[in-house]
Design a protein around this motif. Structure first.
Motif, mmCIF file in Angstrom:
data_model
loop_
_atom_site.group_PDB
_atom_site.id
_atom_site.type_symbol
_atom_site.label_atom_id
_atom_site.label_comp_id
_atom_site.label_asym_id
_atom_site.label_seq_id
_atom_site.Cartn_x
_atom_site.Cartn_y
_atom_site.Cartn_z
ATOM 1 N N PRO A 110 28.701 32.767 32.012
ATOM 2 C CA PRO A 110 28.814 34.028 31.260
ATOM 3 C C PRO A 110 29.464 35.188 32.016
ATOM 4 C CG PRO A 110 26.724 32.972 30.778
ATOM 5 C CD PRO A 110 27.374 32.165 31.861
ATOM 6 N N GLU A 111 29.233 35.284 33.332
ATOM 7 C CA GLU A 111 29.847 36.389 34.102
ATOM 8 C C GLU A 111 31.328 36.126 34.400
ATOM 9 O OE1 GLU A 111 25.693 35.728 35.994
ATOM 10 O OE2 GLU A 111 27.256 34.576 34.985
ATOM 11 N N VAL A 112 31.812 34.910 34.063
ATOM 12 C CA VAL A 112 33.183 34.537 34.467
ATOM 13 C C VAL A 112 34.112 34.396 33.276
ATOM 14 C CG1 VAL A 112 34.565 32.750 35.642
ATOM 15 C CG2 VAL A 112 32.290 33.382 36.525
ATOM 16 N N ALA A 134 31.669 30.016 41.175
ATOM 17 C CA ALA A 134 32.627 30.557 40.182
ATOM 18 C C ALA A 134 32.485 32.070 40.041
ATOM 19 C CB ALA A 134 32.416 29.874 38.826
ATOM 20 N N VAL A 135 31.251 32.587 40.217
ATOM 21 C CA VAL A 135 31.023 34.030 40.016
ATOM 22 C C VAL A 135 31.797 34.865 41.041
ATOM 23 C CG1 VAL A 135 29.285 35.837 39.725
ATOM 24 C CG2 VAL A 135 28.780 33.503 38.974
ATOM 25 N N PRO A 136 31.638 34.622 42.358
ATOM 26 C CA PRO A 136 32.474 35.396 43.310
ATOM 27 C C PRO A 136 33.954 35.041 43.229
ATOM 28 C CG PRO A 136 31.049 33.830 44.484
ATOM 29 C CD PRO A 136 30.625 33.829 43.069
ATOM 30 N N VAL A 139 35.910 37.144 40.688
ATOM 31 C CA VAL A 139 36.174 38.517 41.150
ATOM 32 C C VAL A 139 37.401 38.534 42.055
ATOM 33 C CG1 VAL A 139 35.257 40.433 42.532
ATOM 34 C CG2 VAL A 139 33.727 39.098 41.057
ATOM 35 N N LEU A 140 37.448 37.569 42.989
ATOM 36 C CA LEU A 140 38.508 37.557 44.002
ATOM 37 C C LEU A 140 39.822 37.043 43.433
ATOM 38 C CD1 LEU A 140 36.363 36.407 47.066
ATOM 39 C CD2 LEU A 140 36.906 38.729 46.286
ATOM 40 N N ASP A 141 39.750 36.133 42.470
ATOM 41 C CA ASP A 141 40.987 35.638 41.845
ATOM 42 C C ASP A 141 41.661 36.764 41.064
ATOM 43 O OD1 ASP A 141 42.038 33.507 39.196
ATOM 44 O OD2 ASP A 141 42.900 33.636 41.201
ATOM 45 N N ASP A 142 40.867 37.553 40.344
ATOM 46 C CA ASP A 142 41.433 38.667 39.562
ATOM 47 C C ASP A 142 42.109 39.691 40.474
ATOM 48 O OD1 ASP A 142 40.540 37.489 37.272
ATOM 49 O OD2 ASP A 142 38.863 38.866 36.939
ATOM 50 N N LEU A 143 41.556 39.889 41.669
ATOM 51 C CA LEU A 143 42.091 40.924 42.576
ATOM 52 C C LEU A 143 43.254 40.412 43.408
ATOM 53 C CD1 LEU A 143 38.794 42.590 43.917
ATOM 54 C CD2 LEU A 143 40.590 43.708 42.553
ATOM 55 N N TYR A 144 43.137 39.192 43.938
ATOM 56 C CA TYR A 144 44.090 38.756 44.968
ATOM 57 C C TYR A 144 44.824 37.465 44.644
ATOM 58 C CZ TYR A 144 40.885 41.978 47.314
ATOM 59 O OH TYR A 144 40.103 43.065 47.625
#
Ligand code: 2RA
Length: 327
Positions: A110-112, A134-136, A139-144
């Motif tokens: 749900p958070e992803v 998958a949760v962290p 976050v990191l895929d969207d940014l970097y």
């Protein structure tokens, strides 16, 4: 509005945790049906101060008026029974690996990737070790832009059910182990689920295939090694990532800290880092040991710990059910 809920595999470790989480989160339940194999039927289970009798799972179980069925009863039963439930108009959230890689079935954290749920009646819950990373990673895929992933897991014996926990406790007491091919007490087993022709175990292939599907990155360079360790509950994963873009370490940590569902435990000067004994019983994903990987241009190492029965299975499933009733 209240909902009629069925639990398939109600007497297993995850099945019982479904009930605990449903009660904790006060999920709006009208009727509750507890279904399991013939050997478990008749078991009495208490839910919200009412005693329920476990009934034998049969195709006709789904002729009842059920809105959502939570499955945790193994791949064979899911393959056979999930389509029966769906044909009765029931929404199924399945914890087994049976349907996860089916292109028609959303694989959801749900958070992803909540948007992956369209008007599907069959939704798959990812593997426990995949959910927590998958949760962290989102976050990191969207940014970097993640270019490459290396997983090394340290998985608790509760991942293999009650028998796995008994093996650990028996092994520590010097009694003969029974379920694993070798003793798990005082040992590590680089063998979770079956080996395949590729030399990888199914568990390692699950983490690879499911990460690509959940992040919608079919070409992602990714590998994994999954190891059973003598920990009762709580999976730990060492994650190495290489990004397309440069990053600032404090910005990266801040982004993880601000993500709902993540708790940062990262202060090594004070020996603060995630550990299974501190994650067990909770629903968050605990992230620490965040440090640049100097061996590549834009690399990072993380240490990710979560309760594999709660966030890794039962809570993630209930969170998906909560998404469904909000629609
Ligand atoms: C395990 N992830 O830990 C697998 C199944 N729960 O054994």
């Amino acid at each position: 509005k209240k909902y009629n809920i069925a639990i398939v595999g109600a007497t297993g470790m995850v099945g019982r945790t479904f009930l605990k989480v449903l009660e904790e989160r006060n999920f709006p339940i009208d009727n509750l049906y507890l279904l399991a194999s013939s050997r478990s039927c008749g078991t009495k289970i208490n839910f919200k101060n009412k005693t329920y009798i476990v009934e034998e799972l049969k195709p006709e179980s789904f002729s009842k008026k059920i809105d959502i069925a939570l499955f945790s009863a193994g791949g064979d039963l899911s393959r056979e029974m999930a389509p029966v439930a769906v044909s009765c108009g029931i929404t199924v959230i399945d914890n087994s690996s049976a349907w996860r890689m089916d292109p028609a079935v959303p694989l959801v954290v749900p958070e992803v990737n909540p948007e992956a749920i369209k008007d599907n009646l069959l939704i798959a819950n990812p593997n426990c070790s995949t959910i927590q990373v998958a949760v962290p990673l989102k976050v990191l895929d969207d940014l970097y832009g993640i270019k490459r992933v290396i997983y090394s897991t340290y998985q608790a014996v509760s991942g293999s059910g009650v028998a796995g926990v008994e093996d650990l406790k028996n092994g520590i007491e010097g009694k003969e182990p029974s379920n694993y091919p070798y003793p798990i007490a005082f040992n590590c087993l680089p063998h979770i689920d079956d080996f395949t022709e590729s030399g990888y175990t199914k568990e390692e292939l699950k983490m690879i295939d499911e990460t690509r599907k959940i992040l919608n990155k079919p070409e992602l360079a990714i590998t994994s090694t999954c190891v059973r360790v003598p920990v009762e509950n709580g999976h730990s994963v060492s994650v190495n990532l290489e990004f397309e873009k440069e990053f600032d370490l404090s910005e990266l940590k801040e982004a993880l800290k601000n993500k709902e569902g993540i708790v940062l435990q990262d202060d090594v000067k004070n020996n603060i880092y995630p550990m299974p004994i501190n994650a067990s019983g909770f629903d968050e994903v605990f992230v620490g040991r965040i440090r640049r990987d100097y061996s590549v241009k834009n690399g990072i190492n993380l240490w990710v710990v979560a309760d594999n029965i709660r966030k890794g299975a039962a809570t993630n499933t209930v969170q998906i059910a909560e998404l469904l009733i909000k629609k």
